[in-house]
Enzyme design. Structure first.
Site, short mmCIF file in Angstrom:
data_model
loop_
_atom_site.label_atom_id
_atom_site.label_comp_id
_atom_site.label_asym_id
_atom_site.label_seq_id
_atom_site.Cartn_x
_atom_site.Cartn_y
_atom_site.Cartn_z
N ASP A 10 135.99 129.45 145.87
CA ASP A 10 134.72 129.37 147.79
C ASP A 10 134.55 128.14 147.66
O ASP A 10 133.06 127.95 147.71
CB ASP A 10 134.26 129.98 148.31
CG ASP A 10 132.47 130.49 147.87
OD1 ASP A 10 132.74 130.08 146.53
OD2 ASP A 10 131.48 130.87 147.85
N ASP A 15 131.95 124.88 142.83
CA ASP A 15 133.41 125.62 142.93
C ASP A 15 133.82 124.34 142.28
O ASP A 15 134.85 124.40 141.83
CB ASP A 15 133.78 126.81 143.70
CG ASP A 15 133.15 127.28 144.34
OD1 ASP A 15 133.59 128.42 144.08
OD2 ASP A 15 131.70 127.20 145.35
N ASN A 40 131.18 130.32 151.40
CA ASN A 40 129.94 129.40 151.02
C ASN A 40 130.56 128.53 152.43
O ASN A 40 129.53 128.25 153.09
CB ASN A 40 129.94 127.71 149.70
CG ASN A 40 129.96 128.11 148.70
OD1 ASN A 40 128.40 129.22 148.52
ND2 ASN A 40 130.31 128.11 147.23
N THR A 126 134.42 132.60 141.33
CA THR A 126 133.23 132.01 141.56
C THR A 126 133.10 131.69 143.06
O THR A 126 131.68 130.75 143.57
CB THR A 126 133.96 130.33 140.95
OG1 THR A 126 134.34 129.78 141.80
CG2 THR A 126 133.85 130.31 139.26
N PHE A 168 123.34 134.75 145.93
CA PHE A 168 125.00 134.09 147.48
C PHE A 168 125.99 135.36 147.09
O PHE A 168 126.25 135.95 147.97
CB PHE A 168 124.92 132.91 147.54
CG PHE A 168 125.62 132.59 148.42
CD1 PHE A 168 125.38 133.03 149.78
CD2 PHE A 168 127.08 132.49 148.08
CE1 PHE A 168 126.37 133.04 150.61
CE2 PHE A 168 128.49 132.37 149.13
CZ PHE A 168 127.89 132.21 150.78
N ASN A 169 126.40 135.17 145.84
CA ASN A 169 128.38 135.57 145.73
C ASN A 169 127.98 137.21 145.54
O ASN A 169 129.11 137.66 145.93
CB ASN A 169 128.77 135.61 144.45
CG ASN A 169 129.20 133.75 144.91
OD1 ASN A 169 129.66 133.24 145.41
ND2 ASN A 169 129.13 133.35 143.14
N HIS A 242 126.01 125.89 138.82
CA HIS A 242 126.54 127.75 138.97
C HIS A 242 127.78 127.75 137.97
O HIS A 242 127.93 127.96 137.38
CB HIS A 242 126.14 128.89 140.54
CG HIS A 242 125.04 128.18 140.22
ND1 HIS A 242 123.67 129.21 140.63
CD2 HIS A 242 124.62 128.18 141.86
CE1 HIS A 242 122.84 129.02 141.04
NE2 HIS A 242 122.86 127.96 142.31
N ASP A 243 128.37 127.68 139.34
CA ASP A 243 129.62 128.29 138.79
C ASP A 243 130.27 127.24 137.74
O ASP A 243 131.76 127.98 136.80
CB ASP A 243 130.67 127.80 140.28
CG ASP A 243 130.57 128.60 141.20
OD1 ASP A 243 130.03 129.47 141.45
OD2 ASP A 243 131.16 128.25 142.67
C1 BDR Z 1 126.52 130.91 143.93
O1 BDR Z 1 126.59 130.69 145.77
C2 BDR Z 1 128.05 130.00 145.78
O2 BDR Z 1 126.77 129.20 147.01
C3 BDR Z 1 127.21 128.79 145.06
O3 BDR Z 1 128.87 128.31 145.02
C4 BDR Z 1 127.72 129.43 143.36
O4 BDR Z 1 129.48 130.39 142.80
C5 BDR Z 1 125.26 130.60 143.76
O5 BDR Z 1 124.06 131.59 143.90
CA CA Z 2 131.32 129.78 145.06
#
Ligand code: BDR
Ligand code: CA
Length: 313
Positions: A10, A15, A40, A126, A168-169, A242-243
């Site tokens: 996303d 990403d 996102n 991701t 978040f994810n 993160h990703d």
């Molecule tokens: C995740 O949330 C998204 O905003 C980022 O792309 C990542 O995948 C981190 O919490």
């Molecule tokens: Ca992401």
């Protein structure tokens, strides 16, 4: 033989970095396709951004699909405040020339897995897990074809980043996450415990800036906006990458320390929606179908990132 992967994303600033790593010259993975999901930002933007990033990196040969435009049960929650209104704050947004594939992304995942050998395809999500869960619901016969799911999501020791309890994810589509985590598919899980160990410091930023090719320049500009938001939020040297932990793992698994455990997801509680209950200390006898990443070789990780960005020179 190269690892066959389907990336599901996303974009999203981090990403984008993950895709740039996956597209690096000489990287020994066979990307069968990339599927965009709403996360996102909305789906129309994540699929456009995916194609745009492919073009920046000279990989318009990779088929890009659009999957689900909303979570399974909840309305879509987005993260423009982190990634910008278009999802890729910091670089110029253009309309990519490469086409979006007409096949739906979930159908692509199903069809590709159905025609694959057993345990042969790695899924790399991701974003929210909506597309992966939808594929499993529609076609459970694909499960044995999946080698493993290498995903970014969840939190244990670090707590949440979108609510006190949730990452978040997983928060965006906890019902999809439940389907993935409750399945017996092997999962390698990169949550905030480990992604918060790879903060993009000013030293890393200088190394990226010094590379000076179009992809590293785009990476630098994306990270500049990302760092502003996240260092305001966390008060740290830079933002967590993160990703990119997912592709880093596919390429160099030894960078990470993992522990086999069971993970369950809370979907309905108004306080803990999206919480990942990671049974790190084996308090239950539930099946340990996930490997939870808890430590990363930070220097090795950033050396890999820089090395891959240099391949575009
Ligand atoms: C995740 O949330 C998204 O905003 C980022 O792309 C990542 O995948 C981190 O919490
Ligand atoms: Ca992401």
């Amino acid at each position: 033989m190269s690892t066959k992967v389907i990336i599901d994303c996303d974009p999203g600033l981090d990403d984008a970095l993950n895709l740039f790593m996956a597209f690096g010259d000489g990287v020994d993975i066979d990307i069968l396709g990339i599927v965009a999901v709403a996360g996102n930002v909305g789906l129309a933007k994540t699929e456009r951004n995916t194609r745009l990033l492919c073009e920046i990196a000279g990989r318009s040969d990779i088929p890009v699909f659009a999957g689900c435009d909303a979570p399974l049960n909840y309305p879509l929650a987005t993260a423009e405040e982190v990634h910008g209104g278009e999802g890729l704050e910091g670089i110029e947004i253009f309309q990519p020339k490469m086409p979006l594939q007409s096949q739906n992304g979930v159908e692509f995942i199903i069809e590709t897995l159905r025609s694959a050998e057993e345990h042969s395809v790695t899924l790399v999500p991701t974003g929210p897990l909506t597309n992966i869960a939808a594929a499993i619901i529609q076609a459970p016969d694909i499960i044995p074809k999946i080698k493993e799911i290498v995903l970014m999501g969840g939190a244990l020791r670090e707590g949440g980043n979108i609510t006190p309890s949730a990452e978040f994810n997983i928060y965006v589509d906890p019902h999809a996450a439940q389907i993935v985590f409750d399945s017996d598919i092997p999962k390698i899980v990169f949550g905030l415990d480990v992604t918060h160990q790879v903060l993009v410091s000013t030293e890393v930023m200088s190394r990226i800036q010094a590379i000076g090719n179009p992809v590293s320049d785009a990476a630098y500009n994306l990270l500049k906006s990302y760092n502003v938001f996240d260092s305001d939020k966390y008060g740290e040297d830079g933002a967590p990458l993160h990703d990119p932990c997912t592709i880093a793992y596919v390429l160099k698994p030894d960078l990470f320390k993992l522990k086999a455990c069971n993970i369950r997801v809370e979907a309905d509680s108004p306080i803990t929606r999206g919480h990942t209950a990671v049974d790190f200390w084996h308090a239950t006898d539930l099946p340990r179908t996930s490997h939870w990443a808890y430590e990363v070789d930070r220097d090795g990780f950033f050396n890999l990132l820089i090395e891959l960005l240099e391949t575009y020179s």
